[in-house]
Design a protein around this motif. Structure first.
Motif, mmCIF file in Angstrom:
data_model
loop_
_atom_site.group_PDB
_atom_site.id
_atom_site.type_symbol
_atom_site.label_atom_id
_atom_site.label_comp_id
_atom_site.label_asym_id
_atom_site.label_seq_id
_atom_site.Cartn_x
_atom_site.Cartn_y
_atom_site.Cartn_z
ATOM 1 N N CYS A 1 -8.947 3.431 8.442
ATOM 2 C CA CYS A 1 -10.090 2.855 7.711
ATOM 3 C C CYS A 1 -11.360 3.511 8.264
ATOM 4 O O CYS A 1 -11.606 3.436 9.471
ATOM 5 C CB CYS A 1 -10.171 1.352 7.956
ATOM 6 S SG CYS A 1 -8.741 0.450 7.332
ATOM 7 N N PHE B 1 -6.942 11.768 1.939
ATOM 8 C CA PHE B 1 -7.794 10.708 1.381
ATOM 9 C C PHE B 1 -6.959 9.926 0.362
ATOM 10 O O PHE B 1 -6.312 10.530 -0.497
ATOM 11 C CB PHE B 1 -8.961 11.420 0.689
ATOM 12 C CG PHE B 1 -10.068 10.523 0.210
ATOM 13 C CD1 PHE B 1 -10.677 9.624 1.057
ATOM 14 C CD2 PHE B 1 -10.520 10.612 -1.104
ATOM 15 C CE1 PHE B 1 -11.730 8.824 0.616
ATOM 16 C CE2 PHE B 1 -11.576 9.816 -1.557
ATOM 17 C CZ PHE B 1 -12.168 8.919 -0.689
ATOM 18 N N ILE B 2 -6.947 8.597 0.480
ATOM 19 C CA ILE B 2 -6.200 7.759 -0.476
ATOM 20 C C ILE B 2 -7.098 6.617 -0.916
ATOM 21 O O ILE B 2 -8.176 6.420 -0.347
ATOM 22 C CB ILE B 2 -4.905 7.188 0.170
ATOM 23 C CG1 ILE B 2 -5.231 6.457 1.484
ATOM 24 C CG2 ILE B 2 -3.877 8.296 0.391
ATOM 25 C CD1 ILE B 2 -4.049 5.723 2.089
ATOM 26 N N ASN B 3 -6.651 5.869 -1.931
ATOM 27 C CA ASN B 3 -7.444 4.703 -2.326
ATOM 28 C C ASN B 3 -6.640 3.411 -2.168
ATOM 29 O O ASN B 3 -5.486 3.438 -1.763
ATOM 30 C CB ASN B 3 -8.035 4.877 -3.727
ATOM 31 C CG ASN B 3 -6.975 4.841 -4.805
ATOM 32 O OD1 ASN B 3 -5.924 4.223 -4.642
ATOM 33 N ND2 ASN B 3 -7.251 5.512 -5.917
ATOM 34 N N GLU B 4 -7.287 2.288 -2.480
ATOM 35 C CA GLU B 4 -6.676 0.984 -2.202
ATOM 36 C C GLU B 4 -5.371 0.801 -2.973
ATOM 37 O O GLU B 4 -4.407 0.233 -2.463
ATOM 38 C CB GLU B 4 -7.672 -0.145 -2.522
ATOM 39 C CG GLU B 4 -8.940 0.010 -1.694
ATOM 40 C CD GLU B 4 -9.805 -1.247 -1.610
ATOM 41 O OE1 GLU B 4 -9.353 -2.327 -2.028
ATOM 42 O OE2 GLU B 4 -10.942 -1.116 -1.122
ATOM 43 N N SER B 5 -5.304 1.317 -4.226
ATOM 44 C CA SER B 5 -4.078 1.107 -5.006
ATOM 45 C C SER B 5 -2.907 1.886 -4.415
ATOM 46 O O SER B 5 -1.758 1.442 -4.489
ATOM 47 C CB SER B 5 -4.299 1.434 -6.490
ATOM 48 O OG SER B 5 -4.605 2.795 -6.653
ATOM 49 N N HIS B 6 -3.177 3.040 -3.779
ATOM 50 C CA HIS B 6 -2.079 3.770 -3.111
ATOM 51 C C HIS B 6 -1.499 2.927 -1.974
ATOM 52 O O HIS B 6 -0.281 2.875 -1.785
ATOM 53 C CB HIS B 6 -2.572 5.097 -2.512
ATOM 54 C CG HIS B 6 -3.023 6.100 -3.528
ATOM 55 N ND1 HIS B 6 -4.259 6.686 -3.493
ATOM 56 C CD2 HIS B 6 -2.394 6.604 -4.599
ATOM 57 C CE1 HIS B 6 -4.370 7.519 -4.508
ATOM 58 N NE2 HIS B 6 -3.261 7.492 -5.204
ATOM 59 N N GLU C 1 -13.702 3.940 3.370
ATOM 60 C CA GLU C 1 -12.716 4.897 2.853
ATOM 61 C C GLU C 1 -11.384 4.712 3.562
ATOM 62 O O GLU C 1 -11.340 4.212 4.685
ATOM 63 C CB GLU C 1 -13.180 6.344 3.114
ATOM 64 C CG GLU C 1 -14.454 6.718 2.402
ATOM 65 C CD GLU C 1 -14.976 8.085 2.847
ATOM 66 O OE1 GLU C 1 -14.367 8.725 3.732
ATOM 67 O OE2 GLU C 1 -16.003 8.498 2.308
ATOM 68 N N LEU C 2 -10.330 5.169 2.906
ATOM 69 C CA LEU C 2 -8.982 5.074 3.469
ATOM 70 C C LEU C 2 -8.341 6.451 3.531
ATOM 71 O O LEU C 2 -8.507 7.258 2.597
ATOM 72 C CB LEU C 2 -8.127 4.158 2.579
ATOM 73 C CG LEU C 2 -8.609 2.707 2.496
ATOM 74 C CD1 LEU C 2 -8.005 2.008 1.294
ATOM 75 C CD2 LEU C 2 -8.284 1.952 3.770
ATOM 76 N N THR D 1 -20.266 2.980 3.320
ATOM 77 C CA THR D 1 -19.054 3.213 2.516
ATOM 78 C C THR D 1 -17.808 2.876 3.323
ATOM 79 O O THR D 1 -17.808 2.904 4.555
ATOM 80 C CB THR D 1 -18.981 4.671 2.039
ATOM 81 O OG1 THR D 1 -18.897 5.520 3.189
ATOM 82 C CG2 THR D 1 -20.203 5.047 1.221
ATOM 83 N N LYS E 1 -10.476 -4.439 5.360
ATOM 84 C CA LYS E 1 -11.801 -4.023 4.888
ATOM 85 C C LYS E 1 -12.887 -4.960 5.431
ATOM 86 O O LYS E 1 -13.921 -4.509 5.952
ATOM 87 C CB LYS E 1 -11.823 -4.008 3.357
ATOM 88 C CG LYS E 1 -13.123 -3.552 2.772
ATOM 89 C CD LYS E 1 -13.032 -3.388 1.270
ATOM 90 C CE LYS E 1 -14.358 -2.914 0.701
ATOM 91 N NZ LYS E 1 -14.272 -2.690 -0.753
#
Ligand code: TMP
Ligand code: ASP
Length: 236
Positions: A91, A131-136, A119-120, A117, A152
């Motif tokens: 995170c 780099f990934i997002n929350e849905s991944h 980021e994940l 910001t 978060k």
């Protein structure tokens, strides 16, 4: 408490079992790594400085209501921690543009980000920590939606507490990386908080006081870490 066999050797720390199934020993080594382990060097005193720095920060966070894995210092280079089931996600909170954000978006280094910001990144050296997002995170089962929401919320709380702490020491907390794990069903802050995993700039001169000195070959790496520790009142 008795230290037993090595469980895991990371790039900068080694993890040992203990006679308590719920506790581990973290050994902070002098190894300093950058670019996903492609460059590793030994820096004198780094293990000791980061171990004591981490203990100081984790205790401040715990006092502010952030659950951490930190239990107690065992010596110059070792501490006792809770044994977490680690979530393989990093995170990152950013207050000013730097590092991979500048590369990815071509924005100016040092631009203040309002709001900060979040980021994940997937913790995977072989893949270069993509780099990934929350849905991944949820779709691949790395954490549940509820765990992610807690990660978060705790990351932003850490930002509030530490931005103030570093500001009082004349430093800007530019960005930082956190890792979380699960301990008896609860999301707990794991890994470490040290100048290896954050960016700190002098408020007046914007001098870099963190691992970017190593990544960018600026020299004076440990001297900068020690100055940060001394400004915060960490006893080394
Ligand atoms: P970045 O700008 O390279 O994405 O890094 C953001 C912050 O997270 C920076 O303070 C360094 C830290 N970080 C780590 O400590 N380990 C890592 O593997 C990554 C990707 C970032
Ligand atoms: N900690 C990561 C590594 O060792 C990334 C970095 O800090 O640059 O490569």
């Amino acid at each position: 408490m008795e230290k037993r066999e090595e469980l895991y050797r990371g790039k900068a720390k080694s993890v040992y079992k203990t006679d308590d199934a719920d506790r581990l020993v973290l050994l902070f080594r002098n190894d300093t790594s950058a670019f996903d382990g492609k460059r590793i060097e030994q820096l004198d005193r780094k293990g000791m400085v980061n171990n004591k720095f981490n203990a100081f920060i984790m205790q401040k966070l715990e006092a502010a209501g952030v659950p951490t894995q930190f239990d107690r210092l065992l010596g110059d280079n070792e501490c006792l921690v809770k044994k977490l089931d680690m979530i393989p996600v990093e995170c990152v909170v950013r207050n000013y543009a730097a590092g991979s954000l500048v590369k990815r978006l071509g924005v100016e280094e040092g631009k203040q980000l309002v709001p900060s910001t979040f980021e994940l990144f997937l913790k995977n050296d072989a893949m270069g920590d993509p780099f990934i997002n929350e849905s991944h995170v949820i779709a691949f089962g790395w954490a549940t939606a509820e765990q992610l929401a807690t990660m978060k919320q705790l990351s932003l709380k850490v930002n509030e507490v530490l931005s103030q702490l570093f500001d009082d020491a004349g430093l800007l907390l530019v960005d930082f990386k956190l890792e979380f794990g699960v301990f008896h069903g609860q999301i707990v802050l794991g890994d470490e908080f040290s100048p290896d995993g954050c960016r700190l700039w002098d408020k007046e001169t914007r001098k870099k006081m963190d691992k970017d000195r190593f990544r960018q070959g600026l020299g004076g790496v440990i001297e900068a870490y020690e100055e940060v520790a001394q400004r915060l009142g960490v006893s080394l």
